[in-house]
Design a protein around this motif. Sequence first.
Motif, short mmCIF file in Angstrom:
data_model
loop_
_atom_site.label_atom_id
_atom_site.label_comp_id
_atom_site.label_asym_id
_atom_site.label_seq_id
_atom_site.Cartn_x
_atom_site.Cartn_y
_atom_site.Cartn_z
N GLN A 33 0.81 -1.21 0.00
CA GLN A 33 0.00 0.00 0.00
C GLN A 33 0.85 1.27 0.00
N ASN A 34 2.00 1.25 0.66
CA ASN A 34 2.78 2.49 0.74
C ASN A 34 4.08 2.46 -0.06
N TYR A 35 4.40 1.34 -0.67
CA TYR A 35 5.70 1.18 -1.33
C TYR A 35 5.97 2.28 -2.35
N ASP A 36 5.02 2.51 -3.24
CA ASP A 36 5.22 3.50 -4.31
C ASP A 36 5.34 4.92 -3.77
N ASP A 37 4.81 5.17 -2.59
CA ASP A 37 4.84 6.51 -2.00
C ASP A 37 6.12 6.79 -1.23
N VAL A 38 6.78 5.76 -0.75
CA VAL A 38 7.95 5.99 0.12
C VAL A 38 9.25 5.47 -0.49
N PHE A 39 9.17 4.90 -1.70
CA PHE A 39 10.35 4.28 -2.29
C PHE A 39 10.72 4.92 -3.62
N ASN A 40 12.02 5.09 -3.81
CA ASN A 40 12.57 5.43 -5.13
C ASN A 40 12.80 4.10 -5.82
N VAL A 41 11.87 3.72 -6.68
CA VAL A 41 11.89 2.38 -7.27
C VAL A 41 13.16 2.15 -8.07
N GLU A 42 13.62 3.17 -8.78
CA GLU A 42 14.82 3.01 -9.60
C GLU A 42 16.07 2.83 -8.75
N ALA A 43 16.10 3.48 -7.59
CA ALA A 43 17.27 3.40 -6.71
C ALA A 43 17.19 2.25 -5.72
N PHE A 44 16.02 1.60 -5.60
CA PHE A 44 15.82 0.50 -4.65
C PHE A 44 16.10 0.93 -3.21
N HIS A 45 15.80 2.17 -2.91
CA HIS A 45 15.96 2.72 -1.56
C HIS A 45 14.80 3.66 -1.27
N PRO A 46 14.53 3.93 -0.01
CA PRO A 46 13.51 4.93 0.31
C PRO A 46 13.89 6.28 -0.29
N ASP A 47 12.89 7.03 -0.74
CA ASP A 47 13.14 8.39 -1.18
C ASP A 47 13.15 9.31 0.04
N THR A 48 13.17 10.61 -0.18
CA THR A 48 13.26 11.54 0.94
C THR A 48 12.09 11.37 1.90
N ASP A 49 10.87 11.28 1.36
CA ASP A 49 9.71 11.05 2.22
C ASP A 49 9.78 9.69 2.90
N GLY A 50 10.32 8.71 2.18
CA GLY A 50 10.45 7.37 2.76
C GLY A 50 11.41 7.34 3.94
N HIS A 51 12.51 8.06 3.83
CA HIS A 51 13.44 8.14 4.95
C HIS A 51 12.79 8.82 6.15
N ALA A 52 12.00 9.86 5.89
CA ALA A 52 11.30 10.55 6.98
C ALA A 52 10.29 9.61 7.64
N TYR A 53 9.59 8.84 6.83
CA TYR A 53 8.64 7.86 7.36
C TYR A 53 9.37 6.79 8.17
N PHE A 54 10.48 6.31 7.66
CA PHE A 54 11.28 5.29 8.34
C PHE A 54 11.74 5.82 9.70
N ALA A 55 12.19 7.08 9.72
CA ALA A 55 12.64 7.69 10.97
C ALA A 55 11.50 7.81 11.97
N LYS A 56 10.31 8.13 11.47
CA LYS A 56 9.16 8.26 12.36
C LYS A 56 8.79 6.93 12.99
N ARG A 57 8.79 5.87 12.21
CA ARG A 57 8.49 4.55 12.75
C ARG A 57 9.56 4.12 13.74
N LEU A 58 10.81 4.43 13.42
CA LEU A 58 11.91 4.08 14.32
C LEU A 58 11.78 4.83 15.63
N GLU A 59 11.42 6.10 15.56
CA GLU A 59 11.22 6.87 16.79
C GLU A 59 10.17 6.22 17.68
#
Length: 236
Positions: A201-227
Amino acid sequence: MSNAIKNQTPPPVSEKVADFATQNSTLKPRPTMAQVTFSKSLLEPGTKVLIFGDSWAQGYAATPISRGFAYLIGETFGWDAEVVHRGGTGYTNPGPQDVGTYAQSIAALQEDPTMQLVMIQGGLNDIYGGKSTDVATAASAAWAAAQERFPNAQIVVLGPAQSTKNIQTVLREIDGNLRMAADHASLPYISPINEVWINAQNYDDVFNVEAFHPDTDGHAYFAKRLEEDIRTLATK
């Protein structure tokens, strides 16, 4: 070490990222952390923290890379945080440039008895590093190296997250082996896989598909969950 973060004020979480965190924090199963806790005092501003990991910790695909989750989590808590990254490497995988496994890289770090918290992130690159059953032994060696270099620090282990919509079976095995090893070592373990941080559901919104890594918003989301998980673990 470089990339120190000195008690910066974090930018406000965007409405988009806040929505991701709210929507996906309700996904099950949750929580799935090993129930090993640590002192709330480690959440205080100024706590000396080392975050070690792979290209995810580096902030790869975030713009700029200082918006990567490892930097953001340091800003969130106001930590005196340093980020040390070895892209492409893992517990069993020395990386494409053969820079060394996690145990080798951590053992080469300068000893620092003043370090209070060490977070070790990774495991995804171990898909390419050998048998998934070897990961537990290699991880135990890496964590032992961290305990030797930073004898007074609390170690927290952050497991891998997938880079594809569907989680590979071998990555689930790696995550499970890391969890068991962390349990055996009495270390807190956070599992983005079991907590379903990333999903169809959220993959396309938080991932840079070409880079196979979270994009800027994805990193922010990852940090929020980690917090959220760090606050849950800090119960003493």
